[in-house]
Design an enzyme around this catalytic site. Sequence first.
Site, PDB file in Angstrom:
ATOM      1  CG  ASN A  45     -12.787  17.607 -12.710  1.00  0.00           C
ATOM      2  OD1 ASN A  45     -12.792  18.522 -11.898  1.00  0.00           O
ATOM      3  ND2 ASN A  45     -13.851  17.288 -13.416  1.00  0.00           N
ATOM      4  CD  GLU A  47     -14.597  17.788 -17.936  1.00  0.00           C
ATOM      5  OE1 GLU A  47     -15.211  18.560 -18.707  1.00  0.00           O
ATOM      6  OE2 GLU A  47     -15.161  16.954 -17.187  1.00  0.00           O
ATOM      7  CB  CYS A  56      -9.452  11.905 -12.329  1.00  0.00           C
ATOM      8  SG  CYS A  56     -10.516  10.929 -13.401  1.00  0.00           S
ATOM      9  CD  GLU A  58     -10.286  11.069  -7.923  1.00  0.00           C
ATOM     10  OE1 GLU A  58     -10.186  11.818  -8.921  1.00  0.00           O
ATOM     11  OE2 GLU A  58     -11.319  10.448  -7.663  1.00  0.00           O
ATOM     12  CB  CYS A  89     -12.346   6.593 -12.577  1.00  0.00           C
ATOM     13  SG  CYS A  89     -10.656   7.058 -13.000  1.00  0.00           S
ATOM     14  CB  CYS A  92      -8.116   7.634  -9.919  1.00  0.00           C
ATOM     15  SG  CYS A  92      -8.178   9.076 -11.007  1.00  0.00           S
TER      16      CYS A  92
HETATM   17  N1  THU Z   1     -13.620  12.636 -12.469  1.00  0.00           N
HETATM   18  C1  THU Z   1     -12.687  12.870 -11.495  1.00  0.00           C
HETATM   19  O1  THU Z   1     -12.039  13.920 -11.464  1.00  0.00           O
HETATM   20  N2  THU Z   1     -12.479  11.894 -10.567  1.00  0.00           N
HETATM   21  C2  THU Z   1     -13.148  10.719 -10.526  1.00  0.00           C
HETATM   22  O2  THU Z   1     -12.839   9.889  -9.712  1.00  0.00           O
HETATM   23  C3  THU Z   1     -14.231  10.440 -11.475  1.00  0.00           C
HETATM   24  C4  THU Z   1     -14.375  11.410 -12.578  1.00  0.00           C
HETATM   25  C5  THU Z   1     -13.858  13.686 -13.464  1.00  0.00           C
HETATM   26  C6  THU Z   1     -13.400  13.362 -14.846  1.00  0.00           C
HETATM   27  C7  THU Z   1     -14.274  14.259 -15.671  1.00  0.00           C
HETATM   28  O3  THU Z   1     -13.686  15.538 -15.759  1.00  0.00           O
HETATM   29  C8  THU Z   1     -15.557  14.372 -14.858  1.00  0.00           C
HETATM   30  O4  THU Z   1     -15.247  13.932 -13.559  1.00  0.00           O
HETATM   31  C9  THU Z   1     -16.710  13.564 -15.401  1.00  0.00           C
HETATM   32  O5  THU Z   1     -16.345  12.257 -15.607  1.00  0.00           O
END
Ligand code: THU
Length: 134
Positions: A45, A47, A56, A58, A89, A92
């Site tokens: 991920n 940000e 994310c 994925e 999520c 994704c």
């Molecule tokens: N996140 C992912 O990388 N994958 C997921 O399937 C759920 C959420 C990340 C996004 C964000 O950087 C952090 O988790 C918190 O939501």
Amino acid sequence: MNVLNVERLIEAAFLAKKQSYAPYSNYHVGAALLDSDGEIYGGCNIENAAYSPTNCAERTAFFKAVSEGKREFAAIAIVGDNGERPAPCGVCRQVMSEFCDAGQFKIILARSKTEYEIYTLEELLPQSFSMKQF
Ligand code: THU
């Protein structure tokens, strides 16, 4: 998929998680995507201070692979933080549905190399909207 391949994919997801850039949520995620040629694409991920540009793990893995010409995928392993079981999520799951056969594509949700659950995309995103609608 045999156990060795599952473990190899989970290991790659943990390796990818090390690159996670998550200074806002402090929640680090790693993913490893297996394509139909047996190649693995890692993703983490990433940000952003404006929050919504966050990607994310994925989708990072998918976009890396698709941008290198890959279009067919067999499985993805996902690992989260603190030994918790991750869950992809909705966005994704929708990206996966663009490139994967929902009944075949495997989603491995791993707490560790030996503790994991495997679902098909169909199980996690039933009756999805896809190019079949066009
Ligand atoms: N996140 C992912 O990388 N994958 C997921 O399937 C759920 C959420 C990340 C996004 C964000 O950087 C952090 O988790 C918190 O939501």
